[in-house]
Write a protein that holds these residues in place. Sequence first.
Motif, short mmCIF file in Angstrom:
data_model
loop_
_atom_site.label_atom_id
_atom_site.label_comp_id
_atom_site.label_asym_id
_atom_site.label_seq_id
_atom_site.Cartn_x
_atom_site.Cartn_y
_atom_site.Cartn_z
N PRO A 322 10.60 76.28 65.30
CA PRO A 322 10.14 77.55 65.85
C PRO A 322 10.40 77.70 67.34
CG PRO A 322 8.28 76.09 65.50
CD PRO A 322 9.49 75.40 64.93
N LEU A 323 10.90 78.86 67.70
CA LEU A 323 11.15 79.17 69.10
C LEU A 323 9.88 79.03 69.93
CD1 LEU A 323 13.26 80.39 71.12
CD2 LEU A 323 12.37 82.64 70.46
N LYS A 324 8.75 79.42 69.35
CA LYS A 324 7.50 79.52 70.12
C LYS A 324 6.90 78.16 70.49
CE LYS A 324 5.47 81.83 66.62
NZ LYS A 324 6.45 82.73 67.05
N ILE A 325 7.27 77.06 69.84
CA ILE A 325 6.63 75.78 70.17
C ILE A 325 6.89 75.40 71.64
CG2 ILE A 325 8.57 74.47 69.18
CD1 ILE A 325 4.89 73.33 69.44
N ASN A 326 8.12 75.54 72.08
CA ASN A 326 8.43 75.18 73.47
C ASN A 326 7.91 76.23 74.46
OD1 ASN A 326 9.89 72.59 73.34
ND2 ASN A 326 11.33 73.76 72.07
N GLU A 327 7.81 77.48 74.01
CA GLU A 327 7.21 78.51 74.87
C GLU A 327 5.73 78.19 75.11
OE1 GLU A 327 10.09 82.22 73.45
OE2 GLU A 327 8.04 82.09 72.72
N TYR A 328 5.03 77.87 74.03
CA TYR A 328 3.61 77.50 74.15
C TYR A 328 3.42 76.28 75.05
CZ TYR A 328 2.25 80.42 70.06
OH TYR A 328 1.98 81.44 69.18
N LEU A 329 4.25 75.26 74.82
CA LEU A 329 4.10 74.02 75.59
C LEU A 329 4.43 74.24 77.07
CD1 LEU A 329 5.69 71.46 73.11
CD2 LEU A 329 3.25 71.80 73.58
N ALA A 330 5.44 75.06 77.34
CA ALA A 330 5.79 75.35 78.74
C ALA A 330 4.65 76.04 79.46
CB ALA A 330 7.05 76.22 78.79
N ALA A 331 3.82 76.78 78.69
CA ALA A 331 2.65 77.44 79.27
C ALA A 331 1.46 76.50 79.35
CB ALA A 331 2.29 78.67 78.44
N GLY A 332 1.64 75.26 78.90
CA GLY A 332 0.58 74.25 78.99
C GLY A 332 -0.52 74.39 77.97
N LYS A 333 -0.31 75.19 76.94
CA LYS A 333 -1.38 75.51 76.00
C LYS A 333 -1.52 74.47 74.88
CE LYS A 333 -2.93 78.51 78.16
NZ LYS A 333 -4.33 78.74 78.52
N PRO A 334 -2.75 74.18 74.45
CA PRO A 334 -2.93 73.35 73.25
C PRO A 334 -2.48 74.11 72.01
CG PRO A 334 -5.06 74.12 74.09
CD PRO A 334 -4.03 74.54 75.08
N VAL A 335 -1.63 73.47 71.21
CA VAL A 335 -1.00 74.11 70.05
C VAL A 335 -1.52 73.48 68.77
CG1 VAL A 335 1.18 74.69 68.92
CG2 VAL A 335 1.09 74.44 71.43
N ILE A 336 -1.89 74.33 67.81
CA ILE A 336 -2.24 73.86 66.47
C ILE A 336 -1.23 74.48 65.51
CG2 ILE A 336 -3.99 73.64 64.70
CD1 ILE A 336 -5.08 74.91 68.06
N ALA A 337 -0.57 73.65 64.71
CA ALA A 337 0.45 74.14 63.78
C ALA A 337 0.26 73.51 62.42
CB ALA A 337 1.85 73.81 64.30
N THR A 338 0.67 74.23 61.39
CA THR A 338 0.74 73.64 60.07
C THR A 338 1.93 72.67 60.03
OG1 THR A 338 2.04 75.56 59.35
CG2 THR A 338 -0.33 75.59 58.87
N HIS A 339 1.90 71.74 59.10
CA HIS A 339 2.96 70.73 58.99
C HIS A 339 4.05 71.28 58.06
CE1 HIS A 339 3.93 66.18 58.27
NE2 HIS A 339 4.98 66.87 58.66
N PHE A 340 4.79 72.27 58.55
CA PHE A 340 5.73 72.98 57.69
C PHE A 340 7.14 72.41 57.72
CE2 PHE A 340 5.30 75.21 61.74
CZ PHE A 340 6.60 75.26 62.18
N SER A 341 7.49 71.62 58.75
CA SER A 341 8.84 71.07 58.80
C SER A 341 8.85 69.76 59.56
CB SER A 341 9.80 72.06 59.49
OG SER A 341 9.56 72.11 60.88
N GLU A 342 9.91 68.99 59.36
CA GLU A 342 10.01 67.73 60.10
C GLU A 342 10.24 68.00 61.58
OE1 GLU A 342 13.79 65.38 59.73
OE2 GLU A 342 14.23 66.83 58.12
N ASP A 343 10.81 69.16 61.91
CA ASP A 343 11.03 69.49 63.32
C ASP A 343 9.72 69.73 64.05
OD1 ASP A 343 14.09 69.75 63.54
OD2 ASP A 343 13.63 70.95 61.78
N ILE A 344 8.80 70.45 63.43
CA ILE A 344 7.52 70.67 64.10
C ILE A 344 6.76 69.35 64.25
CG2 ILE A 344 6.12 71.20 62.06
CD1 ILE A 344 5.94 72.94 65.49
N TYR A 345 6.95 68.43 63.31
CA TYR A 345 6.23 67.15 63.36
C TYR A 345 6.71 66.29 64.53
CZ TYR A 345 3.57 63.15 61.67
OH TYR A 345 2.66 62.11 61.56
#
Length: 404
Positions: A322-345
Motif C-alpha cells: 500500500p502506498l499509504k504505509i510509507n505516507e503514514y510512517l513519514a508522518a510519524g503516526k502509529p499504524v494498525i493494519a490487517t495482515h493482508f500481504s507479505e509486504d505489509i508484514y
Amino acid sequence: MNRNCDIICFSLSRWDSEISSPALSLAKEFARNNRVFYIDHPFSWKDYYQLKHTPQIQQRKEALLHGRNPYSNPPSLPSNITVVTTQLTWPINFLPPRFLYNRMAKWNDAIVLRTIRQLIKDYQLKDFVYLNFFDPYFVQKLPEDIKSLTAASVYQSMDDISQVAYSHRHGTRLEEQIVHNFDYTLCTSKELTRLKSPFSNNVFFHPNAADTDIFKTAVTQILPKPEALQGIDKKIIGYTGSIEYRSDFELLKKIATHHSDKILFFVGPIQGNEVQEFGLDQLPNVIFAGPRKITELPAFLQYFDCVIIPFKKNTLTKSIYPLKINEYLAAGKPVIATHFSEDIYTFKDVAYIADSDDEFLQLIDTAINSNNATLQQQRIDVAGQNTWTARVERFWEIVSGNGK
C-alpha cells in the motif's frame, strides 16, 4: 543507459486525480533530471458525456474533441513535466473478448499512437524511455517506428488485475501481452512479481514509496487544524485514501462500535455502496471528509491519534504494497493494519499488524497509549528509506541491466 533521457509516461492515473498516484509521484521525481511527457489515461466518449461539465473535461475539451492544444504544463507540477491529452476513444470494455473488441481496440490504439507520434515529432524525441503505468488496455506492443526510437520500454504492474471483475474482463490477458512484449516489467509487490514472472525474464520488484518531504511536515511543522476536524475533542482513528472494495467494511463497523469513545475519520473518495450497506454513514462517531489533495493530508494526519489500513485479506490484497504505509510512517503516526500481504508484514517492527478483528480492535488502544517520540522517529526513519528518489535510482539500475 543515458539517465538524462526523455521519458514518456502513459498512465492509468490522470495527473489531476483526486487520490495519490504512484505514477505521478514517480513522474515528478524523474522530472528533477529528465523531461517527462505524462500521457493521461484516455477519456472515452462515454466519459465525455458523463463528465462534460466538470473541470477535467472543460480544461481538455479542445484536445479531446479536435486534437488541438494537447500539451499543457500545469503550474502545480514541475516545469519539466508536460501533460499530454489524447483525443476521445471508444468505450469498449463491455464487449466480449472477440473480433469486435479487437477491432475497436485497434481503433483506440491508433488514436493513442497518433498522439505519441505527434509528440515525438513536436519535441524531437529519440532514445527515450517509454513507461506504461498499469494501463495495459492500450498499445500492448510498440510499433517498430516508435520502438526503434526508444532506449527501453517498461511496464509497471500495481495490482492483481485478475481480481477485479471490470479490469479482469480484458485486462488480465492484455497485461500478459504487454509484460511479454515490453523490455522490463516492474511490480509493486512481491506477490505480483511472482505472478508476472512467467511472462518475461525481466520482471522486477519495485515497490511503492512516499513523498516523505510532504508527509514529514505533520511532524516538523505546526499545521492549521483542518475545518473538518474543528470541534472534535475525542481521540481520532484516521484513514486516508480511497474507501472501496479493498476495505474490510465489517471490520470498520466493529472499530466504530467498539471504539465509540473515539472518532473514526476518513479522508478520501467513497466508491461503491458498502458505506451505506454497513450503516457506517449512520454511526455518530464516523466522519467522511471527502477527498483532499496530497498536500492537504499532513494537516489531517497531525491531528490523528493513530491511522489504519483496514484491508480485507484475500487474493487481491495479497498482491498489495500500500502506498499509504510509507505516507503514514513519514508522518510519524502509529499504524494498525490487517495482515493482508507479505509486504505489509515487512513493516511489523514499526507498525501493528493484526491477524484477527479482535486483535485489531485491541491494537488501536495499544498504538495510541504507547506512542512516544522514540517510536515516532523509528517510523520516520523507515519511511526515509522508501522515498521516490530511492525508487528512481532503483529504476535506472534495472533498465541499465543491473537489476538482479
